[in-house]
Write a protein that holds these residues in place. Structure first.
Motif, short mmCIF file in Angstrom:
data_model
loop_
_atom_site.label_atom_id
_atom_site.label_comp_id
_atom_site.label_asym_id
_atom_site.label_seq_id
_atom_site.Cartn_x
_atom_site.Cartn_y
_atom_site.Cartn_z
N VAL A 39 63.02 -28.94 -68.14
CA VAL A 39 62.80 -29.40 -66.76
C VAL A 39 61.76 -30.50 -66.77
O VAL A 39 60.80 -30.46 -67.56
CB VAL A 39 62.38 -28.24 -65.82
N PHE A 40 61.98 -31.50 -65.94
CA PHE A 40 61.06 -32.61 -65.76
C PHE A 40 60.77 -32.72 -64.27
O PHE A 40 61.70 -32.78 -63.47
CB PHE A 40 61.69 -33.94 -66.23
N ALA A 41 59.51 -32.74 -63.90
CA ALA A 41 59.14 -32.91 -62.49
C ALA A 41 58.36 -34.21 -62.36
O ALA A 41 57.43 -34.46 -63.13
CB ALA A 41 58.32 -31.73 -62.00
N MET A 42 58.75 -35.03 -61.41
CA MET A 42 58.08 -36.30 -61.16
C MET A 42 57.59 -36.31 -59.72
O MET A 42 58.25 -35.78 -58.84
CB MET A 42 59.05 -37.45 -61.41
N VAL A 43 56.43 -36.91 -59.49
CA VAL A 43 55.84 -36.98 -58.16
C VAL A 43 55.61 -38.44 -57.78
O VAL A 43 55.32 -39.27 -58.65
CB VAL A 43 54.52 -36.17 -58.10
N THR A 44 55.78 -38.74 -56.51
CA THR A 44 55.52 -40.08 -56.02
C THR A 44 54.02 -40.36 -56.09
O THR A 44 53.22 -39.42 -56.11
CB THR A 44 56.02 -40.25 -54.57
N PRO A 45 53.61 -41.63 -56.12
CA PRO A 45 52.19 -41.96 -56.22
C PRO A 45 51.32 -41.34 -55.11
O PRO A 45 50.17 -41.01 -55.35
CB PRO A 45 52.17 -43.50 -56.13
N ASP A 46 51.91 -41.15 -53.93
CA ASP A 46 51.13 -40.55 -52.83
C ASP A 46 51.11 -39.02 -52.89
O ASP A 46 50.53 -38.36 -52.03
CB ASP A 46 51.66 -41.02 -51.48
N LYS A 47 51.75 -38.45 -53.92
CA LYS A 47 51.79 -37.00 -54.16
C LYS A 47 52.43 -36.22 -53.01
O LYS A 47 52.09 -35.07 -52.76
CB LYS A 47 50.38 -36.46 -54.43
N ARG A 49 56.14 -36.33 -52.55
CA ARG A 49 57.54 -36.00 -52.83
C ARG A 49 57.72 -35.72 -54.31
O ARG A 49 57.17 -36.42 -55.15
CB ARG A 49 58.46 -37.14 -52.41
N ILE A 50 58.52 -34.69 -54.60
CA ILE A 50 58.83 -34.29 -55.98
C ILE A 50 60.32 -34.47 -56.24
O ILE A 50 61.16 -34.17 -55.38
CB ILE A 50 58.48 -32.79 -56.20
N GLU A 51 60.63 -34.95 -57.43
CA GLU A 51 62.00 -34.98 -57.95
C GLU A 51 61.95 -34.17 -59.24
O GLU A 51 61.23 -34.54 -60.18
CB GLU A 51 62.45 -36.40 -58.26
N ALA A 52 62.64 -33.06 -59.29
CA ALA A 52 62.67 -32.22 -60.48
C ALA A 52 64.08 -32.21 -61.05
O ALA A 52 65.05 -31.99 -60.32
CB ALA A 52 62.22 -30.80 -60.15
N ILE A 53 64.19 -32.44 -62.34
CA ILE A 53 65.49 -32.45 -63.00
C ILE A 53 65.47 -31.40 -64.11
O ILE A 53 64.62 -31.44 -65.00
CB ILE A 53 65.82 -33.83 -63.59
N SER A 54 66.39 -30.46 -64.01
CA SER A 54 66.53 -29.46 -65.07
C SER A 54 67.83 -29.75 -65.83
O SER A 54 68.81 -30.22 -65.25
CB SER A 54 66.53 -28.04 -64.49
N ILE A 55 67.81 -29.48 -67.12
CA ILE A 55 68.94 -29.75 -68.01
C ILE A 55 69.54 -28.42 -68.44
O ILE A 55 68.81 -27.51 -68.85
CB ILE A 55 68.50 -30.56 -69.25
N TRP A 56 70.87 -28.34 -68.35
CA TRP A 56 71.61 -27.10 -68.63
C TRP A 56 72.74 -27.37 -69.61
O TRP A 56 73.31 -28.46 -69.63
CB TRP A 56 72.19 -26.56 -67.32
N ASP A 57 73.07 -26.35 -70.41
CA ASP A 57 74.17 -26.48 -71.38
C ASP A 57 75.50 -26.71 -70.70
O ASP A 57 76.28 -27.58 -71.09
CB ASP A 57 74.29 -25.21 -72.25
N ARG A 58 75.78 -25.90 -69.69
CA ARG A 58 77.08 -25.94 -69.03
C ARG A 58 76.90 -25.89 -67.51
O ARG A 58 75.92 -25.36 -67.01
CB ARG A 58 77.95 -24.74 -69.44
N MET A 59 77.89 -26.43 -66.80
CA MET A 59 77.89 -26.38 -65.34
C MET A 59 77.84 -24.94 -64.85
O MET A 59 77.14 -24.62 -63.88
CB MET A 59 79.14 -27.07 -64.78
#
Length: 100
Positions: A39-47, A49-59
């Motif tokens: 999982v990768f979580a990214m935050v906007t400079p103003d802290k 909004r978060i965008e989190a991306i998780s990676i999975w083997d299968r749908m």
């Protein structure tokens, strides 16, 4: 492989609490899920909004998590999230390179 992107707004001044909850509670929940990779979580400079991306083997693994473990994550983050998170699941289109 599949990516699951979750976008949400943070409540005012809650980034530090989000970050602690992400590391201490959310990641351990994710690690227990079948097919979870990272999982990768990214935050906007103003802290705000978060965008989190998780990676999975299968749908199917990402879908199973959505029906079970995701509810636990939402509970953990409920005190720092404002509104309803937006969730998208997508097939990986490129090669994943180990970042570390």
């Amino acid at each position: 492989m599949y990516g699951r992107k979750v976008s949400f707004q943070l409540k005012p001044n809650s980034f530090n609490d989000f970050n602690r909850r992400q590391e201490d509670e959310v990641v351990p929940i994710l690690r227990k899920q079948k097919g979870f990779q990272e999982v990768f979580a990214m935050v906007t400079p103003d802290k705000k909004r978060i965008e989190a991306i998780s990676i999975w083997d299968r749908m199917e693994d990402a879908d199973a998590y959505d029906r079970s473990g995701y509810k636990d994550v939402i509970k953990v983050l409920s005190s720092v999230v404002e509104g309803t998170p937006k969730v998208e699941t997508m097939e990986m289109a490129g090669t994943i390179h180990k970042v570390r």
